[in-house]
Scaffold this active site. Structure first.
Site, PDB file in Angstrom:
ATOM      1  CB  SER A  45      60.151 178.613  15.741  1.00  0.00           C
ATOM      2  OG  SER A  45      59.086 177.707  15.830  1.00  0.00           O
TER       3      SER A  45
ATOM      4  CG  ASP B 253      57.917 178.495  12.581  1.00  0.00           C
ATOM      5  OD1 ASP B 253      59.050 178.990  12.720  1.00  0.00           O
ATOM      6  OD2 ASP B 253      57.540 177.502  13.211  1.00  0.00           O
TER       7      ASP B 253
END
Length: 275
Positions: free
Chosen positions: A47, A162
């Site tokens: 991320s 993510d």
């Protein structure tokens, strides 16, 4: 004249964890590692940690990324938001990808100075995806895609979201890359937020953090010879993971946490060198 034997040192892997805007704290950590001349041999990021890791792996310096983040204002952050059909997500993510591409100079993994692995999650089967080739901006965009907020990224015939969903602080990844010593920057455990009146985005983000915290604890327990750095960044009244314009405070939190961890890092390096 007899030559001195070269002093051996551990191969050091740096793990940069997920956490939205809190990932700006990675800048502070990297500044301190540079200050003490701690060499980094491998980087794994998820991320926001993927973005910081990509910049550092590409440039082998963090000052430029710090300047970019310190220049962020609320207005500038909002300009990166491109709404999409709410049945799909809140944000398309194309404007953010363009900005990532600009910052990373449209480079790919072949251009890196430090080996990097970016972690994403395959939306269709829940498996971890480790990205080690291709365009850096494409990989980072895939790794930052918070489910429900960002539209999933399409990469190599996979729908990716993510990386923090499955491996928020990928210590095992950098260990498998060859690290003897792992320095892990975690931004999910130890941070708490107090709500006055939870809104949809804040609820989604906080729920996401709660879910990945337990997974992170299990991952960290499985890796030996690890130093954990945990910047404390929440002010307890805001969802800090969305406050990209609050860079100065995040960077300071990263610096403070890294300075606190530095004696242990240096001790572990010394122990390895003496064995």
């Amino acid at each position: 004249m007899e030559q001195k034997a070269a002093v051996k040192r551990p191969k050091i892997g740096l793990t940069l964890g997920s956490g939205g805007a809190r990932g700006i704290a990675h800048i502070g950590v990297l500044k301190v590692l540079e200050k003490y001349n701690i060499p980094i041999d491998y980087i794994a990021g998820a991320s926001s940690g993927a973005f910081a890791g990509a910049y550092y792996s590409l440039n082998d310096e963090i000052e430029g990324f710090e300047k970019i983040c310190l220049s962020l204002t609320k207005k500038k952050v909002l300009s990166f938001i491109d709404p999409i059909n709410p049945k799909k997500a809140l944000i398309a993510g194309n404007k953010i990808k363009q900005e990532i591409r600009r910052i990373l100079e449209n480079k790919d993994f072949n251009d890196l100075k430090i080996p990097l692995t970016i972690v994403a999650t395959n939306l269709e089967n829940g498996q971890e995806v480790r990205i080690k080739k291709g365009n850096l901006a494409d990989a980072v965009r895939a790794s930052i895609g918070i489910p429900g907020i960002f539209y999933p990224a399409r990469l190599d015939d996979k729908w990716l979201v993510d990386g923090g969903l499955i491996n928020a602080t990928p210590v095992d990844v950098v260990k498998e890359m060859g690290a003897d010593l792992v320095i892990a920057v975690d931004l999910t455990m130890g941070n708490e937020t107090k709500f006055k009146d939870p809104a949809i985005v804040g609820t989604l983000v906080q729920s996401f953090d709660i879910m990945r915290t337990e997974l992170t604890r299990l991952k960290i327990q499985s890796v030996k010879n690890l130093v954990l750095i945990q910047p404390i960044v929440n002010d307890r009244n805001e969802i800090d993971s969305l406050r990209f314009y609050d860079a100065k405070r995040f960077i300071k939190a990263g610096e403070d946490a890294a300075e606190k961890a530095m004696p242990e890092i240096r001790r572990k390096i010394k122990e390895f060198s003496n064995n």
